[in-house]
Scaffold this motif. Structure first.
Motif, PDB file in Angstrom:
ATOM      1  N   ALA A  20      21.255  53.936  85.677  1.00  0.00           N
ATOM      2  CA  ALA A  20      21.643  54.262  84.259  1.00  0.00           C
ATOM      3  C   ALA A  20      21.851  53.610  83.322  1.00  0.00           C
ATOM      4  O   ALA A  20      22.207  52.427  83.440  1.00  0.00           O
ATOM      5  N   VAL A  21      21.407  53.691  81.959  1.00  0.00           N
ATOM      6  CA  VAL A  21      21.805  53.100  80.994  1.00  0.00           C
ATOM      7  C   VAL A  21      23.380  53.254  80.456  1.00  0.00           C
ATOM      8  O   VAL A  21      23.699  54.426  80.559  1.00  0.00           O
ATOM      9  N   THR A  22      24.100  52.116  80.260  1.00  0.00           N
ATOM     10  CA  THR A  22      25.433  52.327  79.914  1.00  0.00           C
ATOM     11  C   THR A  22      25.721  51.559  78.604  1.00  0.00           C
ATOM     12  O   THR A  22      26.644  51.911  78.156  1.00  0.00           O
ATOM     13  N   GLU A  23      24.633  50.668  78.192  1.00  0.00           N
ATOM     14  CA  GLU A  23      24.857  50.402  76.528  1.00  0.00           C
ATOM     15  C   GLU A  23      23.439  49.790  76.252  1.00  0.00           C
ATOM     16  O   GLU A  23      22.744  49.513  77.032  1.00  0.00           O
ATOM     17  N   VAL A  24      23.452  49.768  74.892  1.00  0.00           N
ATOM     18  CA  VAL A  24      22.151  49.234  74.203  1.00  0.00           C
ATOM     19  C   VAL A  24      22.447  48.218  73.151  1.00  0.00           C
ATOM     20  O   VAL A  24      23.556  48.419  72.330  1.00  0.00           O
ATOM     21  N   ARG A  25      21.857  47.119  73.420  1.00  0.00           N
ATOM     22  CA  ARG A  25      22.084  45.861  72.279  1.00  0.00           C
ATOM     23  C   ARG A  25      20.896  45.503  71.619  1.00  0.00           C
ATOM     24  O   ARG A  25      20.090  45.079  72.537  1.00  0.00           O
ATOM     25  N   LEU A  26      20.834  45.016  70.644  1.00  0.00           N
ATOM     26  CA  LEU A  26      19.694  44.498  70.074  1.00  0.00           C
ATOM     27  C   LEU A  26      19.976  43.345  69.208  1.00  0.00           C
ATOM     28  O   LEU A  26      21.211  43.010  68.844  1.00  0.00           O
ATOM     29  N   GLN A  27      19.078  42.528  69.279  1.00  0.00           N
ATOM     30  CA  GLN A  27      19.274  41.103  68.606  1.00  0.00           C
ATOM     31  C   GLN A  27      20.484  40.342  69.110  1.00  0.00           C
ATOM     32  O   GLN A  27      21.402  39.837  68.164  1.00  0.00           O
ATOM     33  N   ARG A  28      20.861  40.100  70.430  1.00  0.00           N
ATOM     34  CA  ARG A  28      22.317  39.493  70.714  1.00  0.00           C
ATOM     35  C   ARG A  28      22.093  38.066  70.549  1.00  0.00           C
ATOM     36  O   ARG A  28      23.143  37.456  70.714  1.00  0.00           O
ATOM     37  N   ARG A  29      21.130  37.440  70.349  1.00  0.00           N
ATOM     38  CA  ARG A  29      20.909  35.699  70.172  1.00  0.00           C
ATOM     39  C   ARG A  29      21.950  35.564  69.163  1.00  0.00           C
ATOM     40  O   ARG A  29      22.426  34.319  69.164  1.00  0.00           O
ATOM     41  N   ILE A  30      22.008  36.479  68.030  1.00  0.00           N
ATOM     42  CA  ILE A  30      22.768  35.944  66.883  1.00  0.00           C
ATOM     43  C   ILE A  30      24.228  35.675  67.155  1.00  0.00           C
ATOM     44  O   ILE A  30      25.019  35.037  66.614  1.00  0.00           O
ATOM     45  N   ALA A  31      24.625  36.669  68.163  1.00  0.00           N
ATOM     46  CA  ALA A  31      25.972  36.830  68.561  1.00  0.00           C
ATOM     47  C   ALA A  31      26.126  35.715  69.869  1.00  0.00           C
ATOM     48  O   ALA A  31      27.201  36.054  70.535  1.00  0.00           O
ATOM     49  N   ASN A  32      25.423  35.020  70.065  1.00  0.00           N
ATOM     50  CA  ASN A  32      25.415  33.929  70.990  1.00  0.00           C
ATOM     51  C   ASN A  32      25.496  34.352  72.364  1.00  0.00           C
ATOM     52  O   ASN A  32      26.291  34.085  73.323  1.00  0.00           O
ATOM     53  N   HIS A  33      24.416  35.373  72.575  1.00  0.00           N
ATOM     54  CA  HIS A  33      24.381  36.059  73.856  1.00  0.00           C
ATOM     55  C   HIS A  33      22.910  35.799  74.531  1.00  0.00           C
ATOM     56  O   HIS A  33      22.151  35.800  73.857  1.00  0.00           O
TER      57      HIS A  33
END
Length: 56
Positions: free
Chosen positions: A43-56
């Motif tokens: 199941a999906v628990t979170e959605v993140r977009l463009q995490r490279r900017i946040a050093n991920h």
């Protein structure tokens, strides 16, 4: 200059961003339903977009 070295209008014109937002919408809908998104086994628990900017 050969035509193979020039980026297509589709790839340079934001089509990737539109695709990213459409996929995010489908996954976010699964998150809100507490369901699995197609292609994921959990199941999906979170959605993140463009995490490279946040050093991920």
């Amino acid at each position: 200059m050969s035509s193979g070295s020039v980026a297509s209008l589709l790839s340079a014109g934001g089509a990737g961003t539109i695709f990213e937002y459409r996929v995010a919408a489908v996954v976010l809908a699964a998150l809100l339903r507490g369901d699995r998104a197609k292609g994921l086994e959990v199941a999906v628990t979170e959605v993140r977009l463009q995490r490279r900017i946040a050093n991920h």
